[in-house]
Design a protein around this motif. Structure first.
Motif, PDB file in Angstrom:
ATOM      1  N   GLY A   1       0.832  -1.200   0.000  1.00 59.17           N
ATOM      2  CA  GLY A   1       0.000   0.000   0.000  1.00 59.17           C
ATOM      3  C   GLY A   1       0.865   1.247   0.000  1.00 59.17           C
ATOM      4  N   LEU A   2       0.473   2.225  -0.789  1.00 61.16           N
ATOM      5  CA  LEU A   2       1.170   3.510  -0.859  1.00 61.16           C
ATOM      6  C   LEU A   2       0.193   4.623  -0.511  1.00 61.16           C
ATOM      7  CD1 LEU A   2       3.021   2.972  -4.264  1.00 61.16           C
ATOM      8  CD2 LEU A   2       3.985   2.689  -1.986  1.00 61.16           C
ATOM      9  N   ALA A   3       0.643   5.570   0.293  1.00 57.62           N
ATOM     10  CA  ALA A   3      -0.177   6.734   0.629  1.00 57.62           C
ATOM     11  C   ALA A   3       0.731   7.947   0.682  1.00 57.62           C
ATOM     12  CB  ALA A   3      -0.878   6.527   1.973  1.00 57.62           C
ATOM     13  N   TRP A   4       0.247   9.092   0.182  1.00 55.02           N
ATOM     14  CA  TRP A   4       1.077  10.282   0.129  1.00 55.02           C
ATOM     15  C   TRP A   4       0.242  11.521   0.349  1.00 55.02           C
ATOM     16  CZ3 TRP A   4      -0.035   7.054  -3.959  1.00 55.02           C
ATOM     17  CH2 TRP A   4      -0.853   7.570  -4.967  1.00 55.02           C
ATOM     18  N   GLU A   5       0.919  12.601   0.739  1.00 52.50           N
ATOM     19  CA  GLU A   5       0.275  13.896   0.901  1.00 52.50           C
ATOM     20  C   GLU A   5       0.586  14.768  -0.308  1.00 52.50           C
ATOM     21  OE1 GLU A   5       1.659  15.555   4.514  1.00 52.50           O
ATOM     22  OE2 GLU A   5       0.572  14.159   5.806  1.00 52.50           O
ATOM     23  N   GLY A   6      -0.334  15.636  -0.643  1.00 58.86           N
ATOM     24  CA  GLY A   6      -0.115  16.531  -1.763  1.00 58.86           C
ATOM     25  C   GLY A   6      -0.435  15.877  -3.097  1.00 58.86           C
ATOM     26  N   LYS A   7      -0.200  16.614  -4.175  1.00 57.29           N
ATOM     27  CA  LYS A   7      -0.522  16.128  -5.509  1.00 57.29           C
ATOM     28  C   LYS A   7       0.608  15.247  -6.038  1.00 57.29           C
ATOM     29  CE  LYS A   7      -3.396  20.092  -6.811  1.00 57.29           C
ATOM     30  NZ  LYS A   7      -3.591  21.195  -7.782  1.00 57.29           N
ATOM     31  N   ALA A   8       0.225  14.106  -6.606  1.00 57.26           N
ATOM     32  CA  ALA A   8       1.202  13.203  -7.202  1.00 57.26           C
ATOM     33  C   ALA A   8       0.476  12.236  -8.118  1.00 57.26           C
ATOM     34  CB  ALA A   8       1.968  12.445  -6.122  1.00 57.26           C
TER      35      ALA A   8
END
Length: 281
Positions: free
Chosen positions: A260-267
């Protein structure tokens, strides 16, 4: 003699009392042994983890140069559950690896590595290499120069990396063409989770991406997790849940797991090739 003994005991109790008042500053004692790295040293990899899971990084705080580190301390991601077995297509039996030896008048069977017959030799090699522990994934940077060329280990300058033994955090600083990159790397203390915070102007310049690659297991005595292509019918599929999360499902011989991948901001995340994914901030 009694008086001497009494004086000695009184002195001992007094010493213990004084010692108890001087509490140890455990944080200071531990922190003075923090690990420092200032060069790209293949024998100076650092790890975060929790006893059941480990994530080993290079001097940039991620697993950016696995091929460069493979002959030192490899950059790996491993967990207690991460084991696989190749398919036993030839129906090898463990009994085929055994050979009897005389031990004080009784026969004891041992698994050995015979050269002949050929089937016994192959059976031994199969059971030696199965099950094998997996490198579950390689998470690193894709760094680019202004001219678009990929950054190599020798292009990294001004490295200042610290493993804080009290917090378990790895803090990394390095520069690419004079532009600083700061990285904080941590591991969850109960789950198989890595957290990373990255700050750099290279992100705005589109010279920094995050790469996830899943290597093939070799079954060799030393598998450094740097085999990126193979003939096995393995599959990695990408599904994006929303703008900030994605899941990669990986199917192998005897195991199926998800990353699982999770990130903040636009990507944006994309599949570059088989088992090769890139997150573009």
């Amino acid at each position: 003699m009694k008086n001497s003994g009494n004086h000695f005991i009184a002195f001992l109790f007094c010493s213990l009392s004084v010692f108890a008042q001087n509490k140890i500053d455990r944080k200071a004692v531990v922190s003075r042994h923090n690990v420092k790295v200032n060069v790209v040293d293949t024998l100076a990899s650092l790890s975060v983890g929790n006893g059941s899971f480990a994530f080993t990084v290079d001097a940039m705080g991620l697993q950016t140069f696995p091929d460069h580190y493979k002959n030192g301390i490899p950059l790996g991601t491993q967990s207690d559950w991460g084991w696989d077995s190749f398919s036993n297509e030839n129906n090898y039996r463990f009994e085929e690896t055994l050979e009897d030896y005389d031990q004080n008048g009784r026969k004891v069977s041992y698994s050995v590595q015979p050269k002949t017959p050929e089937r016994a030799a192959k059976a031994t090699e199969y059971f030696r290499s199965n099950p094998h522990r997996l490198q579950l994934g390689n998470l690193g940077f894709e760094l680019y120069k202004k001219n678009g060329a990929k950054v190599k280990p020798e292009d990294i300058t001004i490295i200042d990396q610290t493993l804080n033994l009290w917090t378990g955090k790895i803090e990394s600083l390095f520069k690419v063409e004079g532009v600083p990159v700061t990285v904080e790397t941590v591991s969850h203390q109960e789950e198989d989770v890595v957290g990373v915070r990255i700050k750099s102007d290279l992100i705005e310049r589109e010279q920094l991406k995050i790469r996830l690659r899943i290597p093939y297991p070799t079954g060799e005595w030393m598998d450094t997790g740097t085999k990126w292509e193979g003939n096995q019918n393995y599959k990695s599929s990408l599904s994006q849940k929303d703008k900030h999360e994605a899941v990669i499902s990986h199917k192998m011989d005897s195991i199926h797991y998800q990353i699982g991948l999770a990130w903040e901001g636009k990507a944006e995340i994309s599949e570059e090739s088989s088992h090769y994914f890139v997150l573009q901030p």
